[in-house]
Design a protein around this motif. Structure first.
Motif, PDB file in Angstrom:
ATOM      1  N   GLU A 253       8.246 -22.630 -18.122  1.00 12.64           N
ATOM      2  CA  GLU A 253       9.261 -23.996 -17.477  1.00 12.64           C
ATOM      3  C   GLU A 253      10.748 -23.902 -17.616  1.00 12.64           C
ATOM      4  O   GLU A 253      11.274 -23.017 -18.482  1.00 12.64           O
ATOM      5  N   ILE A 254      10.857 -24.075 -15.986  1.00 11.47           N
ATOM      6  CA  ILE A 254      12.849 -23.692 -16.180  1.00 11.47           C
ATOM      7  C   ILE A 254      12.537 -24.390 -15.720  1.00 11.47           C
ATOM      8  O   ILE A 254      12.551 -25.205 -14.626  1.00 11.47           O
ATOM      9  N   ALA A 286      16.272 -13.809  -8.070  1.00 12.86           N
ATOM     10  CA  ALA A 286      16.066 -12.925  -9.741  1.00 12.86           C
ATOM     11  C   ALA A 286      15.173 -12.779  -9.860  1.00 12.86           C
ATOM     12  O   ALA A 286      15.160 -11.540 -10.759  1.00 12.86           O
ATOM     13  N   VAL A 287      13.420 -12.293  -9.428  1.00  9.32           N
ATOM     14  CA  VAL A 287      12.904 -12.092  -9.779  1.00  9.32           C
ATOM     15  C   VAL A 287      13.638 -10.388  -9.102  1.00  9.32           C
ATOM     16  O   VAL A 287      12.790  -9.406  -9.728  1.00  9.32           O
ATOM     17  N   ALA A 432       7.808 -11.154 -21.423  1.00 10.70           N
ATOM     18  CA  ALA A 432       8.597 -12.497 -22.357  1.00 10.70           C
ATOM     19  C   ALA A 432      10.125 -12.398 -21.995  1.00 10.70           C
ATOM     20  O   ALA A 432      10.249 -13.279 -21.256  1.00 10.70           O
ATOM     21  N   ARG A 433      10.611 -10.876 -21.401  1.00 10.93           N
ATOM     22  CA  ARG A 433      11.923 -11.198 -21.416  1.00 10.93           C
ATOM     23  C   ARG A 433      11.881 -11.039 -19.730  1.00 10.93           C
ATOM     24  O   ARG A 433      13.193 -11.193 -19.064  1.00 10.93           O
ATOM     25  N   LEU A 438      13.939 -15.161 -16.066  1.00 10.42           N
ATOM     26  CA  LEU A 438      14.054 -15.405 -14.359  1.00 10.42           C
ATOM     27  C   LEU A 438      14.841 -16.809 -15.013  1.00 10.42           C
ATOM     28  O   LEU A 438      15.871 -17.773 -14.098  1.00 10.42           O
ATOM     29  N   LYS A 439      14.814 -17.166 -16.119  1.00 11.42           N
ATOM     30  CA  LYS A 439      14.955 -18.252 -16.625  1.00 11.42           C
ATOM     31  C   LYS A 439      16.629 -19.354 -16.570  1.00 11.42           C
ATOM     32  O   LYS A 439      17.464 -19.378 -16.231  1.00 11.42           O
ATOM     33  N   ASP A 440      17.597 -17.633 -16.930  1.00 10.82           N
ATOM     34  CA  ASP A 440      18.657 -17.337 -17.382  1.00 10.82           C
ATOM     35  C   ASP A 440      19.140 -17.736 -15.490  1.00 10.82           C
ATOM     36  O   ASP A 440      20.525 -18.390 -15.991  1.00 10.82           O
TER      37      ASP A 440
END
Length: 452
Positions: A253-254, A286-287, A432-433, A438-440
């Motif tokens: 979740e972001i 972001a992608v 995970a990276r 994307l989250k950052d």
């Protein structure tokens, strides 16, 4: 005089279509460019225009019938032309078949073709996987000089477009001439999953829907609906992807509260310019940053040559729900477009896909896909990779949720994401990276713009 119009080649790899409905009747006077019939192919429904002006004499086939490329399906009466000219004029359409083209070749042309058949080093453009590079691999000069292949120009063009080495194709035409059907068969063989030596290559058996014990036996209580051509294609592609690629999916979740605030600031301003600003353009940006930092997510696995093919271009597919089924129009070179340009193109291609106005070429060449099931209420999902791509990002519904920030509980905007990727070439740590990237960026829109 009679002009026999043959079903044209409407796109690479498509050799048949299903008649949806006729748009003209026998006896109608038509002009060049008038639509004759609506045909459903594997990917789109398209209208076939008339190449000539005249009167409709025959319509070959009914709604639901399958028609193959090169088959005569409309006969038109042309005034003021002899039959020989009418027949030759078929050459202006894309439906010239092998035999027609063979008649047009004289002995001189055949000699020229044979002498140039061994030329190597051409760049191949194809909607399928990028062929592995042969740079640094020397080909025996003797083979290049002595290998002579008879083939029609149509077959040569098809082989080049599909990335098939025509010198490796066995011809079934006169004197061993390579025909279009030979190229199609070679491509189909190339696309079949390769199995290791010693393993049995078993086809997955097709199942038949059976009435379960205890269920009503009367056929009147059941309804059988024939699958449309597009639905068959979707089923085949999903099966190919699921049974070829070992999927694994990471979810997170972001918190996009800052992004939501930024988007709302400019949403109304851009609305005056008829630009619908959603979250998707920001997510695409972001992608792309993630794809550049972790290029294995923008790749394809060449199983035959045991190579990972990294793609240094970024064509983002946008999965779109339409009345006819799932379609994935592609935004080409998305890394070179601004947020506003992406917003415009997303709105354009998704609208045209839903209205069945998308061009076949716009559904090809994707390197990474995004699917937004959140637009219809979904939260988490396990999206299936669009083979031969390496990954797909699923977006859930943005909701307000309590989140902990600086030791305090606040209400924030939360975006759930699901990333499915090919576990043969991408490890769990990389998954995970990618999500962390994307989250950052989505949690801090300023960094998104600085790094885009």
């Amino acid at each position: 005089m009679r002009f026999e119009f043959k079903f044209p080649d409407v796109g690479e790899g498509i050799h048949e279509g299903t008649i949806v409905k006729w748009l003209v009747d026998i006896g109608d006077n038509i002009k060049e460019g008038d639509s004759l019939v609506e045909v459903e192919t594997d990917k789109v429904t398209t209208e076939i225009p008339s190449p000539r002006t005249g009167k409709v004499l025959e319509l070959k086939g009914d709604a639901g019938d399958i028609i193959h490329v090169g088959n005569v399906f409309v006969v038109i009466e042309i005034e003021g032309e002899d039959s020989e000219k009418s027949s030759d004029s078929q050459g202006i359409s894309d439906s010239i078949d092998e035999e027609d083209k063979k008649k047009e070749l004289d002995e001189k042309e055949e000699v020229v073709e044979e002498e140039t058949a061994g030329v190597v080093g051409e760049v191949v453009a194809s909607s399928e996987e990028i062929p592995p590079s042969t740079e640094g691999i020397e080909s025996p000069k003797e083979d290049i000089q002595t290998k002579k292949v008879l083939a029609t120009p149509v077959a040569r063009a098809m082989a080049k477009d599909l990335g098939i080495d025509i010198n490796t194709v066995e011809g079934t035409g006169p004197n061993g001439r390579v025909m279009k059907e030979d190229i199609r068969r070679a491509k189909e063989e190339h696309l079949k999953p390769k199995v290791k030596e010693g393993l049995e290559n078993r086809e997955r058996p097709k199942t038949k829907a059976l009435v379960l014990e205890g269920s009503p036996e009367s056929e009147d209580l059941y309804e059988r609906i024939p699958l449309t051509r597009i639905r068959k294609t979707i089923a085949e592609k999903m099966s190919e992807s699921r049974f070829t690629i070992p999927h694994t999916t990471a979810m997170d979740e972001i918190d996009i509260s800052k992004l939501d605030k930024f988007r709302k600031t400019y949403k109304e301003i851009l609305k005056e310019e008829d630009i619908h600003l959603t979250y998707l353009p920001f997510i695409i940006k972001a992608v792309i940053r993630g794809l550049k930092q972790l290029p294995e997510f923008n790749s394809s696995l060449d199983e035959l040559n045991e190579e990972l093919v990294l793609k240094h271009f970024y064509n983002i597919g946008i999965a779109t729900d339409t009345e006819r089924g799932l379609m994935v129009p592609v935004i080409r070179n998305a890394d070179k477009k601004s947020i506003v340009e992406l917003a415009k193109e997303i709105s354009d291609i998704s609208t045209r896909a839903k209205n069945n106005e998308i061009d076949l070429e716009e559904l090809r060449g994707g390197t990474f896909t995004i699917t937004n099931y959140g637009s219809i209420g979904g939260y988490f999902g396990i999206p299936i990779i669009n083979h031969p791509e390496a990954a797909i990002l699923g977006l859930g519904r943005v909701v307000e949720k309590p989140i902990v920030k600086d030791g305090e509980i606040i209400i924030g905007k939360v975006l759930p994401v699901s990333l499915s990727y090919d576990h043969r070439t991408i490890d769990g740590a990389s998954g995970a990276r990618f999500i962390n990237i994307l989250k950052d960026l989505l949690m801090n829109p300023d960094m998104l713009f600085l790094k885009s």
